[in-house]
Design a protein around this motif. Sequence first.
Motif, PDB file in Angstrom:
ATOM      1  N   TYR A   1       0.967  -1.259  -0.311  1.00  0.00           N
ATOM      2  CA  TYR A   1       0.177  -0.345   0.143  1.00  0.00           C
ATOM      3  C   TYR A   1       0.569   0.713   0.183  1.00  0.00           C
ATOM      4  CZ  TYR A   1      -4.503  -2.522   0.497  1.00  0.00           C
ATOM      5  OH  TYR A   1      -5.664  -3.041   0.328  1.00  0.00           O
ATOM      6  N   ALA A   2       1.698   1.013   0.792  1.00  0.00           N
ATOM      7  CA  ALA A   2       2.914   2.116   1.038  1.00  0.00           C
ATOM      8  C   ALA A   2       3.393   2.376  -0.492  1.00  0.00           C
ATOM      9  CB  ALA A   2       3.988   2.286   1.932  1.00  0.00           C
ATOM     10  N   ALA A   3       3.990   1.786  -1.160  1.00  0.00           N
ATOM     11  CA  ALA A   3       4.127   1.974  -2.450  1.00  0.00           C
ATOM     12  C   ALA A   3       3.808   2.319  -3.215  1.00  0.00           C
ATOM     13  CB  ALA A   3       5.248   0.445  -2.621  1.00  0.00           C
ATOM     14  N   ARG A   4       2.771   1.915  -3.388  1.00  0.00           N
ATOM     15  CA  ARG A   4       1.750   2.060  -4.210  1.00  0.00           C
ATOM     16  C   ARG A   4       1.477   3.705  -4.309  1.00  0.00           C
ATOM     17  NH1 ARG A   4       0.051   0.819  -9.636  1.00  0.00           N
ATOM     18  NH2 ARG A   4      -2.348   1.437  -9.560  1.00  0.00           N
ATOM     19  N   LEU A   5       1.471   4.531  -2.615  1.00  0.00           N
ATOM     20  CA  LEU A   5       0.403   5.434  -3.185  1.00  0.00           C
ATOM     21  C   LEU A   5       2.137   6.530  -3.129  1.00  0.00           C
ATOM     22  CD1 LEU A   5      -1.761   4.993   0.674  1.00  0.00           C
ATOM     23  CD2 LEU A   5      -1.890   6.091  -2.038  1.00  0.00           C
ATOM     24  N   THR A   6       3.162   6.445  -2.691  1.00  0.00           N
ATOM     25  CA  THR A   6       4.972   7.153  -2.363  1.00  0.00           C
ATOM     26  C   THR A   6       5.326   7.078  -3.790  1.00  0.00           C
ATOM     27  OG1 THR A   6       5.519   5.806  -1.110  1.00  0.00           O
ATOM     28  CG2 THR A   6       4.487   7.237  -0.714  1.00  0.00           C
ATOM     29  N   GLY A   7       5.152   5.934  -4.154  1.00  0.00           N
ATOM     30  CA  GLY A   7       6.101   5.272  -5.263  1.00  0.00           C
ATOM     31  C   GLY A   7       7.871   4.726  -4.767  1.00  0.00           C
ATOM     32  N   GLY A   8       7.886   4.941  -3.313  1.00  0.00           N
ATOM     33  CA  GLY A   8       9.163   3.746  -2.659  1.00  0.00           C
ATOM     34  C   GLY A   8       8.645   2.369  -2.143  1.00  0.00           C
ATOM     35  N   PRO A   9       9.820   1.799  -1.615  1.00  0.00           N
ATOM     36  CA  PRO A   9      10.237   0.416  -2.003  1.00  0.00           C
ATOM     37  C   PRO A   9       8.910   0.160  -1.052  1.00  0.00           C
ATOM     38  CG  PRO A   9      11.106   1.591   0.034  1.00  0.00           C
ATOM     39  CD  PRO A   9      10.809   2.816  -0.805  1.00  0.00           C
ATOM     40  N   GLY A  10       8.539  -1.718  -2.258  1.00  0.00           N
ATOM     41  CA  GLY A  10       7.664  -2.481  -1.617  1.00  0.00           C
ATOM     42  C   GLY A  10       7.816  -3.658  -0.550  1.00  0.00           C
ATOM     43  N   PRO A  11       7.673  -4.394  -0.874  1.00  0.00           N
ATOM     44  CA  PRO A  11       8.117  -5.934   0.037  1.00  0.00           C
ATOM     45  C   PRO A  11       9.334  -6.442  -0.324  1.00  0.00           C
ATOM     46  CG  PRO A  11       5.466  -6.014  -0.907  1.00  0.00           C
ATOM     47  CD  PRO A  11       6.089  -4.586  -1.208  1.00  0.00           C
ATOM     48  N   THR A  12      10.058  -6.679   0.296  1.00  0.00           N
ATOM     49  CA  THR A  12      11.286  -7.337   0.025  1.00  0.00           C
ATOM     50  C   THR A  12      10.756  -8.662  -0.774  1.00  0.00           C
ATOM     51  OG1 THR A  12      11.922  -7.984   2.348  1.00  0.00           O
ATOM     52  CG2 THR A  12      12.848  -5.852   1.131  1.00  0.00           C
ATOM     53  N   GLU A  13       9.716  -9.151   0.163  1.00  0.00           N
ATOM     54  CA  GLU A  13       9.707 -11.174  -0.233  1.00  0.00           C
ATOM     55  C   GLU A  13       7.909 -10.557  -0.877  1.00  0.00           C
ATOM     56  OE1 GLU A  13       9.074 -14.364   2.325  1.00  0.00           O
ATOM     57  OE2 GLU A  13      10.508 -12.507   3.745  1.00  0.00           O
ATOM     58  N   ASP A  14       8.198 -11.537  -1.672  1.00  0.00           N
ATOM     59  CA  ASP A  14       7.011 -12.075  -2.107  1.00  0.00           C
ATOM     60  C   ASP A  14       5.650 -11.874  -0.996  1.00  0.00           C
ATOM     61  OD1 ASP A  14       4.209 -12.575  -3.341  1.00  0.00           O
ATOM     62  OD2 ASP A  14       4.979 -14.082  -5.008  1.00  0.00           O
ATOM     63  N   PRO A  15       4.394 -12.021  -1.129  1.00  0.00           N
ATOM     64  CA  PRO A  15       3.768 -11.426   0.267  1.00  0.00           C
ATOM     65  C   PRO A  15       2.511 -13.304  -0.108  1.00  0.00           C
ATOM     66  CG  PRO A  15       3.438  -9.672  -0.190  1.00  0.00           C
ATOM     67  CD  PRO A  15       4.447  -9.977  -1.561  1.00  0.00           C
ATOM     68  N   PHE A  16       2.921 -13.094  -0.890  1.00  0.00           N
ATOM     69  CA  PHE A  16       1.700 -13.936  -1.273  1.00  0.00           C
ATOM     70  C   PHE A  16       2.850 -16.116  -1.781  1.00  0.00           C
ATOM     71  CE2 PHE A  16      -0.722 -10.460  -2.848  1.00  0.00           C
ATOM     72  CZ  PHE A  16      -1.897 -10.852  -2.117  1.00  0.00           C
TER      73      PHE A  16
ATOM     74  N   ALA B   1      -6.391  12.309   1.219  1.00  0.00           N
ATOM     75  CA  ALA B   1      -7.379  13.060   1.471  1.00  0.00           C
ATOM     76  C   ALA B   1      -8.857  12.783   1.844  1.00  0.00           C
ATOM     77  CB  ALA B   1      -6.869  15.076   1.076  1.00  0.00           C
ATOM     78  N   PRO B   2      -9.731  12.306   2.863  1.00  0.00           N
ATOM     79  CA  PRO B   2     -10.776  12.336   2.474  1.00  0.00           C
ATOM     80  C   PRO B   2     -11.343  12.910   1.206  1.00  0.00           C
ATOM     81  CG  PRO B   2     -10.146  13.102   5.034  1.00  0.00           C
ATOM     82  CD  PRO B   2      -8.929  13.466   4.071  1.00  0.00           C
ATOM     83  N   GLY B   3     -12.821  12.399   0.740  1.00  0.00           N
ATOM     84  CA  GLY B   3     -12.630  13.005  -0.621  1.00  0.00           C
ATOM     85  C   GLY B   3     -12.536  12.395  -1.595  1.00  0.00           C
ATOM     86  N   ASP B   4     -10.958  12.351  -2.138  1.00  0.00           N
ATOM     87  CA  ASP B   4      -9.921  11.868  -2.769  1.00  0.00           C
ATOM     88  C   ASP B   4     -10.981  10.577  -3.822  1.00  0.00           C
ATOM     89  OD1 ASP B   4      -8.332  14.006  -2.492  1.00  0.00           O
ATOM     90  OD2 ASP B   4      -6.642  12.155  -1.987  1.00  0.00           O
ATOM     91  N   VAL B   5     -10.768  10.566  -5.003  1.00  0.00           N
ATOM     92  CA  VAL B   5     -11.513  10.041  -5.871  1.00  0.00           C
ATOM     93  C   VAL B   5     -10.503   8.325  -6.686  1.00  0.00           C
ATOM     94  CG1 VAL B   5     -13.862  11.279  -6.085  1.00  0.00           C
ATOM     95  CG2 VAL B   5     -11.775  11.262  -7.334  1.00  0.00           C
ATOM     96  N   GLU B   6      -9.665   9.063  -6.475  1.00  0.00           N
ATOM     97  CA  GLU B   6      -8.826   8.256  -7.227  1.00  0.00           C
ATOM     98  C   GLU B   6      -7.101   8.396  -6.188  1.00  0.00           C
ATOM     99  OE1 GLU B   6      -7.908   8.391 -11.093  1.00  0.00           O
ATOM    100  OE2 GLU B   6     -10.470   8.612 -11.917  1.00  0.00           O
ATOM    101  N   VAL B   7      -7.386   6.755  -5.706  1.00  0.00           N
ATOM    102  CA  VAL B   7      -6.058   7.116  -5.042  1.00  0.00           C
ATOM    103  C   VAL B   7      -5.593   5.391  -5.652  1.00  0.00           C
ATOM    104  CG1 VAL B   7      -5.319   5.893  -2.347  1.00  0.00           C
ATOM    105  CG2 VAL B   7      -7.249   7.740  -2.962  1.00  0.00           C
ATOM    106  N   ALA B   8      -4.502   5.444  -5.165  1.00  0.00           N
ATOM    107  CA  ALA B   8      -3.774   3.921  -5.738  1.00  0.00           C
ATOM    108  C   ALA B   8      -3.771   3.190  -4.699  1.00  0.00           C
ATOM    109  CB  ALA B   8      -2.654   4.122  -6.122  1.00  0.00           C
ATOM    110  N   VAL B   9      -4.099   1.589  -4.806  1.00  0.00           N
ATOM    111  CA  VAL B   9      -4.485   1.236  -4.095  1.00  0.00           C
ATOM    112  C   VAL B   9      -3.090  -0.227  -4.373  1.00  0.00           C
ATOM    113  CG1 VAL B   9      -5.940   1.276  -3.143  1.00  0.00           C
ATOM    114  CG2 VAL B   9      -6.417  -0.401  -4.697  1.00  0.00           C
ATOM    115  N   PRO B  10      -2.776  -1.458  -4.151  1.00  0.00           N
ATOM    116  CA  PRO B  10      -1.763  -2.308  -4.801  1.00  0.00           C
ATOM    117  C   PRO B  10      -2.546  -3.891  -5.218  1.00  0.00           C
ATOM    118  CG  PRO B  10      -1.700  -2.750  -2.468  1.00  0.00           C
ATOM    119  CD  PRO B  10      -2.203  -1.703  -2.771  1.00  0.00           C
ATOM    120  N   LEU B  11      -4.412  -3.543  -5.414  1.00  0.00           N
ATOM    121  CA  LEU B  11      -4.808  -4.651  -5.641  1.00  0.00           C
ATOM    122  C   LEU B  11      -6.460  -4.265  -6.759  1.00  0.00           C
ATOM    123  CD1 LEU B  11      -7.380  -5.399  -2.939  1.00  0.00           C
ATOM    124  CD2 LEU B  11      -5.955  -2.954  -2.892  1.00  0.00           C
TER     125      LEU B  11
END
Length: 199
Positions: A53-68, A97-107
């Motif tokens: 979630y954090a990586a999708r929102l910020t472009g930062g690093p994601g998990p180092t191993e596959d969550p699945f 922000a509350p009310g943002d209509v397009e928030v990136a999520v990893p799913l």
Amino acid sequence: MTTTEWELLDQAYATLREAALGVPADGWDRPTPCAQWNVTQVLQHAAGDQLAYAARLTGGPGPTEDPFAPSGALAGTSAGLLDPALAAAAAAFAGVAPGDVEVAVPLPPFSVPAETAVGAAALDAAVHAWDIAVATGRPPGLTDALAAALRPAADVLVEPLRGFAYGPVRSLAPGADDGAAARLLALLGRDPDWAAPAA
């Protein structure tokens, strides 16, 4: 005053932290309601999801191993794995922000309204907290009030992931607890009455 999704996120994160801290030293290999995964793997998956979630929102690093495909090999402490992931996700969602209509999520559907995005991360944390707690014989933490507040996000997100992240909807047994927590777990394909096998 109504509870916001951001407050729910804090509550869900606290529930997940409590569940992880409550795992006894001999509890990390115990089976969980997540088929084929032990407690360590569920914790790794939960931390990885929040980093995603954090990586999708910020472009930062994601998990180092596959969550699945979590390894089940925990290097360091549970807090050392979990706390940075929750902190990264909380910081990322603080910028939504509350009310943002397009928030990136990893799913799927990969972009949702702010309240659904935050609710999805909270749902993920709270349900994996339940997995860990029941696997280790502790109070589940997923209250009816929390489950009811998380249900709107589940209603949006679960069906696109049915068969991948969630199993078929379960029917509650006659006479079983039909509170909001049991109904939410059943919607996600979990058995609300799951209990760890006897040692």
